[in-house]
Design a protein around this motif. Structure first.
Motif, short mmCIF file in Angstrom:
data_model
loop_
_atom_site.label_atom_id
_atom_site.label_comp_id
_atom_site.label_asym_id
_atom_site.label_seq_id
_atom_site.Cartn_x
_atom_site.Cartn_y
_atom_site.Cartn_z
N UNK A 165 0.93 -1.27 0.19
CA UNK A 165 -0.08 -0.16 -0.01
C UNK A 165 0.83 1.28 0.14
N UNK A 166 0.39 2.16 -0.62
CA UNK A 166 1.15 3.44 -0.69
C UNK A 166 1.00 4.23 0.34
N UNK A 167 2.07 4.73 0.99
CA UNK A 167 2.01 5.70 2.17
C UNK A 167 1.98 7.03 1.46
N UNK A 168 0.84 7.57 1.08
CA UNK A 168 0.58 8.75 0.64
C UNK A 168 1.01 10.20 1.24
N UNK A 169 0.98 10.01 2.67
CA UNK A 169 1.49 11.17 3.41
C UNK A 169 2.93 11.13 3.47
N UNK A 171 5.01 10.11 0.96
CA UNK A 171 5.18 10.37 -0.61
C UNK A 171 5.02 11.87 -0.91
N UNK A 172 3.82 12.58 -0.40
CA UNK A 172 3.52 13.91 -0.53
C UNK A 172 4.45 14.82 -0.12
N UNK A 173 4.93 14.51 1.47
CA UNK A 173 5.68 15.31 2.05
C UNK A 173 6.86 15.00 1.65
N UNK A 174 7.35 14.07 1.15
CA UNK A 174 8.83 14.10 0.50
C UNK A 174 8.79 14.82 -1.05
N UNK A 175 7.77 14.64 -1.70
CA UNK A 175 7.54 15.29 -2.66
C UNK A 175 7.70 16.83 -2.66
N UNK A 176 7.02 17.30 -1.61
CA UNK A 176 6.91 18.76 -1.19
C UNK A 176 8.23 19.14 -0.86
N UNK A 177 8.68 18.64 -0.09
CA UNK A 177 10.18 19.10 0.40
C UNK A 177 11.37 18.94 -0.82
N UNK A 178 11.29 17.91 -1.29
CA UNK A 178 12.37 17.75 -2.37
C UNK A 178 12.21 18.56 -3.52
#
Length: 156
Positions: free
Chosen positions: A1-5, A7-14
């Motif tokens: 299962x995808x850990x969206x929280x 994934x989105x947090x890392x995408x926003x920071x990176x």
């Protein structure tokens, strides 16, 4: 299962780091090559404002703000995609691993942006910068994604 929280947090920071670092490169190389620090950023608004964006050298809300927001959203998209593809492997713990991921993502972004997408939605700065400067922009994107992935390792 995808850990969206995660994934989105890392995408926003990176992605934010990648966008800011590459925006600096856009400004520096744009100033050197066109005489305007905002010309390359303005060109990124061509998807909305058309060819006039490719010629605008002055800072304007219409072109500069749209170009900067477009650039940031793009880098956040690519960084989030990297975090999603990496998936369950979770945190990046070593610099080489982070760099390889950042480089692979940046190369994929450049390849897709300049081969698969319609001309109207290419980054646009290719109209104002040399190929060498464009490599610098994509290298800064890679660095930002790598740094962001390393910063997020303690969060997982």
């Amino acid at each position: 299962m995808i850990d969206w929280k995660r994934t989105l947090r890392e995408g926003l920071v990176s992605g934010t780091l990648a966008g800011l670092l590459s925006a600096v490169v856009l400004a520096v190389t744009g100033k050197r090559e066109t005489g305007s620090a905002v010309a390359a950023v303005n060109a990124e608004s061509h998807w909305l404002w058309g060819d006039e964006s490719l010629q605008e050298d002055r800072p304007t809300l219409r072109h500069t703000l749209t170009g900067f927001v477009t650039h940031q959203l793009s880098t956040v998209f690519w960084a989030t995609l990297y975090a999603l593809v990496r998936g369950e492997r979770k945190a990046v713990h070593r610099v080489p691993e982070a760099l390889i991921g950042g480089i692979a993502t940046s190369v994929a972004a450049a390849a897709i942006d300049y081969t698969l997408v319609p001309k109207r939605v290419t980054p646009g700065f290719e109209h104002r910068l040399s190929k060498t400067s464009m490599v610098g922009v994509f290298a800064a994107i890679a660095a930002g994604i790598a740094i962001g992935a390393l910063l997020m390792q303690d969060r997982d």
